[in-house]
Design an enzyme around this catalytic site. Structure first.
Site, mmCIF file in Angstrom:
data_model
loop_
_atom_site.group_PDB
_atom_site.id
_atom_site.type_symbol
_atom_site.label_atom_id
_atom_site.label_comp_id
_atom_site.label_asym_id
_atom_site.label_seq_id
_atom_site.Cartn_x
_atom_site.Cartn_y
_atom_site.Cartn_z
ATOM 1 N N LYS A 268 0.846 -1.193 0.000
ATOM 2 C CA LYS A 268 0.000 0.000 0.000
ATOM 3 C C LYS A 268 0.884 1.247 0.000
ATOM 4 O O LYS A 268 1.914 1.290 0.686
ATOM 5 C CB LYS A 268 -0.888 -0.034 1.241
ATOM 6 C CG LYS A 268 -1.939 1.064 1.352
ATOM 7 C CD LYS A 268 -2.787 0.834 2.601
ATOM 8 C CE LYS A 268 -3.915 1.829 2.746
ATOM 9 N NZ LYS A 268 -4.758 1.529 3.925
ATOM 10 N N SER B 160 -9.431 1.354 3.064
ATOM 11 C CA SER B 160 -8.627 2.184 2.200
ATOM 12 C C SER B 160 -7.545 1.419 1.435
ATOM 13 O O SER B 160 -6.903 1.972 0.543
ATOM 14 C CB SER B 160 -7.959 3.290 3.039
ATOM 15 O OG SER B 160 -7.086 2.749 4.006
ATOM 16 N N SER C 160 -9.770 -0.992 7.060
ATOM 17 C CA SER C 160 -9.190 -0.801 5.735
ATOM 18 C C SER C 160 -8.482 -2.008 5.145
ATOM 19 O O SER C 160 -8.138 -2.004 3.963
ATOM 20 C CB SER C 160 -8.227 0.388 5.756
ATOM 21 O OG SER C 160 -8.930 1.596 5.931
#
Length: 442
Positions: free
Chosen positions: A80, A155, A179
């Site tokens: 990420k 996310s 997330s």
């Protein structure tokens, strides 16, 4: 050359161990697949092919010499875009951090590299990680594996998509309110939320450091266990002999089923029935302290998030996606005494929760009470955006508020996950339960 990009990380590691898979060939297969994927630029913010190839060559040499560092040595994964990568931009899904290039790797990336994992690149994410739906018109919105009209969940949106579209063996994400678990559920993956403080946040761009955690998105519970070992620099939990018979499971009736949609409800009920049939003892609990904790979410999350980012945000607020900007700015509404009082109330709620669930092994809820929302409507309907974003995060946030570890497992119904919550630092127990549940649910 066979295409192994759809295998679990654990299977790839075993293939490397016995000499059936060459880490260099495997890495080239992933890099080629990324290059050819029509969704590439919506999933990866940037790739690191030179690093990946160098790490794969080193992994191949170790394998040939019988010196592999871990069961995942030579397995390629994505990161990420909030984990620092030395010499490679880390922008956390926002134009506010455009060009931000760290000098060192995040601590968890250092650990993973030490275990021999191969870094393929950085994946797109919700802006500054402050959304559970994964919509990001500022940088990119990754696809959902099931429907081009659906958002992927966030996310850690690109992390999930990289695995769902066979562009990485696993994705490393973060979870502040759901997330890791939401995009895992909406893309039929396994997502592990670790206990706050278990894995280092050094070199990870923060959202709310009091709740931020690191965790993998992957294809199996065995993958999650091995990745936990790699990220922590310790031995992975042993899942051998995991059984469901006699496990004490409790369905949380408070909050978790409010306004739930029909498909997630049916998927959850069917999954729990399978677990009971396999020998688990299933009970139901009401926990008023969960509702009390949920009411504290605004002051606890938004206040810290805005306090962390206010100076950067207010220097160029026009660069942000307006709903995310508004969510950050909501943290202005709370005073320091209110913030301290909220933490004291949360500490009381956590103690009440711990006493209530002391007699069970894990607590069950649907991972999300909704299916993935429509991405086009989210951009035009403000009320829809607000409702769906809050509902998406609602059940997973229970785990963050109560300081728990948790895992989302596919139920067999597309885009519907089963959330399993266990006490803080009980990851080994959670993963063994998850492995036993996975066999039943699959």
């Amino acid at each position: 050359m066979t295409d192994d990009t759809d295998q679990t990380a654990a299977a790839l590691g075993r293939g490397i161990e016995v000499g059936n898979i060459d880490p260099v060939d495997l890495t080239e297969a992933f890099l080629s697949k990324i290059h050819d994927c029509p969704h590439r630029d919506q999933i990866y913010a940037r790739t690191t092919p030179e690093r990946a190839r160098a790490e794969a060559r080193a992994a191949r040499d170790r394998a040939r010499l019988g010196l592999r560092r871990s069961p995942l040595d030579g397995v390629p994964v994505s990161w990420k875009d909030l984990f620092d990568t030395a010499g490679v931009a880390t922008e956390a899904g926002t134009a506010l951090l455009a060009g931000r290039t760290p000098d060192t790797d995040a601590a968890v990336l250092q650990n993973a590299s030490g275990a021999g994992l191969v870094c393929l690149g950085k994946t797109h994410m919700s802006e500054l990680a402050f959304s559970g739906i994964g919509l990001n018109p500022v940088t990119a919105t990754p696809p959902n594996r099931h429907d081009a009209n659906w958002v992927p969940g966030g996310s850690s949106s690109g992390a999930a998509a990289s695995v769902a579209f066979d562009l990485a063996a696993a994705g490393i994400g973060s979870d502040t309110g759901g997330s890791v678990r939401i995009p895992s559920a909406w893309n039929d993956l396994v997502g592990l939320k670790t206990t706050h403080g278990l894995l280092s946040l050094s070199g990870a761009v923060p959202l709310a450091s009091a709740f931020d955690t690191v965790g993998p998105l992957c294809r199996s519970v065995a993958d999650a266990a091995l990745l936990l070992g790699a990220l922590s620099g310790t031995k992975a939990p042993d899942l051998r002999g995991a059984q469901l018979a006699g496990a004490r499971l409790a369905v949380l009736d408070t909050v978790a089923f409010d306004d739930i949609r029909d498909t997630p409800r049916a998927a959850f009920d069917e999954a729990v029935a399978k677990l009971a049939k396999a020998g688990a003892h299933v009970s139901h609990i009401d926990a008023p302290e969960v509702a009390e904790a949920m009411a504290l979410s605004g002051v606890l999350f938004a206040t810290e998030a805005y306090g962390t980012w206010a100076e950067v945000i207010e220097a160029a607020p026009e660069k942000m996606f307006p709903p995310i900007l508004e969510r950050f700015r909501s943290g202005q509404a709370f005073s320091a005494p209110a913030y301290v009082a909220a933490w004291r109330a949360l500490d009381r709620a956590r103690k009440q929760w711990a006493a209530r669930v002391a007699g069970v092994d894990a607590v069950l809820t649907p991972t999300a009470p909704i299916l993935p929302p429509d991405r086009a409507r989210l951009l035009t309907d403000e009320a829809y955006y607000t409702t769906e974003n809050l509902l998406a995060l609602r059940n997973t946030r229970i785990g963050n508020l109560m300081g728990l570890c948790g895992i989302s497992l596919p139920t067999g119904t597309p885009a519907c996950g089963l959330q399993v919550l266990a006490p803080a630092f009980a990851e080994a127990r959670l993963l063994r339960l998850g492995a036993a549940m996975e066999k039943v649910l699959s």
